[in-house]
Scaffold this motif. Structure first.
Motif, short mmCIF file in Angstrom:
data_model
loop_
_atom_site.label_atom_id
_atom_site.label_comp_id
_atom_site.label_asym_id
_atom_site.label_seq_id
_atom_site.Cartn_x
_atom_site.Cartn_y
_atom_site.Cartn_z
N TRP A 53 29.58 -24.76 -40.24
CA TRP A 53 30.11 -23.74 -41.15
C TRP A 53 29.97 -24.17 -42.61
N ASP A 54 29.04 -25.05 -42.88
CA ASP A 54 28.93 -25.63 -44.22
C ASP A 54 28.78 -24.59 -45.32
N GLU A 55 28.08 -23.50 -45.01
CA GLU A 55 27.83 -22.50 -46.04
C GLU A 55 29.09 -21.68 -46.36
N ARG A 56 30.15 -21.87 -45.56
CA ARG A 56 31.37 -21.08 -45.74
C ARG A 56 32.49 -21.89 -46.39
N GLN A 74 31.64 -30.25 -52.65
CA GLN A 74 31.67 -29.05 -51.80
C GLN A 74 32.77 -29.18 -50.75
#
Length: 458
Positions: free
Chosen positions: A300-303, A206
């Protein structure tokens, strides 16, 4: 592939007719699918071919239907690039390596029940297919390294690329209590295969894939363990790097100080066109940096995918502009070479004049391409100013300044070269397009700097 198949036909015809050697077409060059597989053609081996070549269904595609005992026959085909690839195991057992090879190879293994081979209604052995398409594999022991390996032929990288084969072998080996310790490539490998592998392993983590070509290759080498047995030198193992003309990247391979020194020297090139391209590459490089920083920003991991997409796009613009640095100097040199042609006769004068015009047009097209690319790169710069890591907004601002300077500087080079080009309709058209790009660039820069300055706040 269709074009390559045509060339294969032409070569096979020449070999068959002029050298009088039996030629069999294979893979994409062979229209008869019953005999397009190389292993099928080779069946019976050398000893059996004296008889096989006389059979009507095995008449050569070109050349005599006689098997020359001294010269033999040959095959000519068109196929996707084959990669020979070995996966290293923490075992010395050829038997266990073979078991893993049978698990993954397309042909799989012969089905057995109670230790006996199971046959179909025609008396032929039933096979259990392996998990990977377009893969041939076998296990063996390498005395030199003291380990067993899975020796693999990847016959179509579009179907099963290197990284998928590696991960599948890891999975099957783990199921059998065996560990994969690394791998090795035999011979050369296409650049795309290495870049795809680098992106694959980054995506599994990721992490942003918008990184340099060099970094992607480094990730691929480490993830696949390609340097476990011997050092892996990309310059000597990647096809495109082996074929590359070093002169085409002379400038961009210089150190920063050497490039500045070369620019400052009495040599007229590199000049403003190359500098404009390089400024543009630095501008979008800054925006790409902001995208990569944003993809890894805490909270901001989900971005990460959103910013990875922007970073990858920025890398593409950067790479194109970097190529144009040397291309602009090459364009200037072509003009100089054209002016140096002989002009003693009317014919020589006509050839020289046409060469000058052709070189001049090329010298217009290159900086115009810089304009187009630098302006297009501003979409990444603008996005990073608006949505990127706010701590790096000034970097996006400097990127906008660079892009603007790149476009305007390149347009100056378009104009100065265009004045010497005879086709005035073309000149009028290219200048009009250039002015439009320049105006749009200046407006977009103003818009980006407004965002940047508001976020800085002082």
């Amino acid at each position: 592939m269709e074009e390559t198949a045509v060339f294969a036909h032409e070569l096979a015809k020449l070999v068959g007719e002029e050298l009088q050697i039996p030629v069999y077409l294979y893979e994409a060059a062979q229209p008869n699918k019953e005999r397009n597989n190389l292993s099928v053609i080779r069946a019976g081996e050398y000893e059996g071919f004296f008889k096989k070549i006389k059979e009507p269904q095995w008449k050569p595609d070109f050349g005599p239907a006689e098997f020359d005992a001294k010269r033999g026959g040959t095959v000519i085909g068109a196929r996707d690039f084959l990669v020979a690839y070995n996966v290293n195991l923490n075992t010395t057992s050829t038997r266990r390596a073979n078991a893993i090879a049978f698990d993954v190879r397309e042909a799989g293994r012969v089905k057995r029940e109670n230790g006996k081979v199971v046959n179909d209604e025609n008396g032929k052995p039933v096979s259990i297919p392996g998990s990977l398409k377009c893969v041939k594999a076998i296990g063996w022991f390498i005395e030199e390294y003291g380990i067993a390996q899975i020796s693999i032929n990847l016959t179509n990288l579009n179907v099963t690329p290197i990284h998928i084969a590696f991960d599948e072998v890891c999975k099957k080996a783990n199921e059998r209590g065996i560990r994969v310790t690394g791998s090795e490539l035999v011979g050369l490998v296409p650049l795309k295969a290495m870049l795809d592998a680098g992106k694959y392993f980054l995506l599994k983590q990721q992490r942003s894939i918008g990184v340099s070509e060099k970094e992607l290759i480094k990730i691929a080498v480490k993830s696949l363990g390609l340097d476990e047995l011997t050092p892996f030198n990309p310059e000597e193992r990647i096809i495109e790097y082996m074929l590359a003309n070093k002169a085409d990247s002379k400038l961009v391979n210089m150190t920063l100080s050497a490039f500045a020194d070369e620019t400052a020297s009495e040599s007229p090139a590199p000049g403003g066109g190359s500098i404009a391209a390089y400024i543009g590459s630095l501008g979008v490089a800054l925006a790409t940096m902001v995208a990569n920083l944003s993809s890894h920003k805490k909270g901001w991991d989900e971005r990460w995918e959103e910013f990875s997409t922007w970073a990858e796009k920025g890398e593409q613009y950067k790479n194109e502009l970097v190529k144009l640095v040397d291309a602009d100097t090459k364009a200037f040199n072509q003009i100089m070479n054209a002016f140096g042609l002989p002009k003693g006769t009317d014919e020589e004068k006509a050839i020289r004049k046409q060469a000058i015009q052709d070189a001049t047009k090329y010298a217009i097209e290159i900086p115009f391409k810089v304009m187009q690319t630098a302006y297009a790169s501003m979409e990444v710069i603008k996005a990073m100013a608006e949505i990127g890591n706010p701590n790096s907004v000034s970097d996006a601002g400097v990127g906008a300044l660079c892009a603007r300077s790149s476009v305007m500087g390149a347009f100056m080079n378009v104009r100065i070269n265009a004045k010497d080009y005879d086709d005035k309709n073309y000149v009028a058209e290219i200048i009009a397009k250039g002015k439009e790009i320049e105006n749009k660039t200046i407006a977009l820069e103003t818009e980006i700097l407004k965002v940047v300055n508001e976020k800085i706040g002082v």
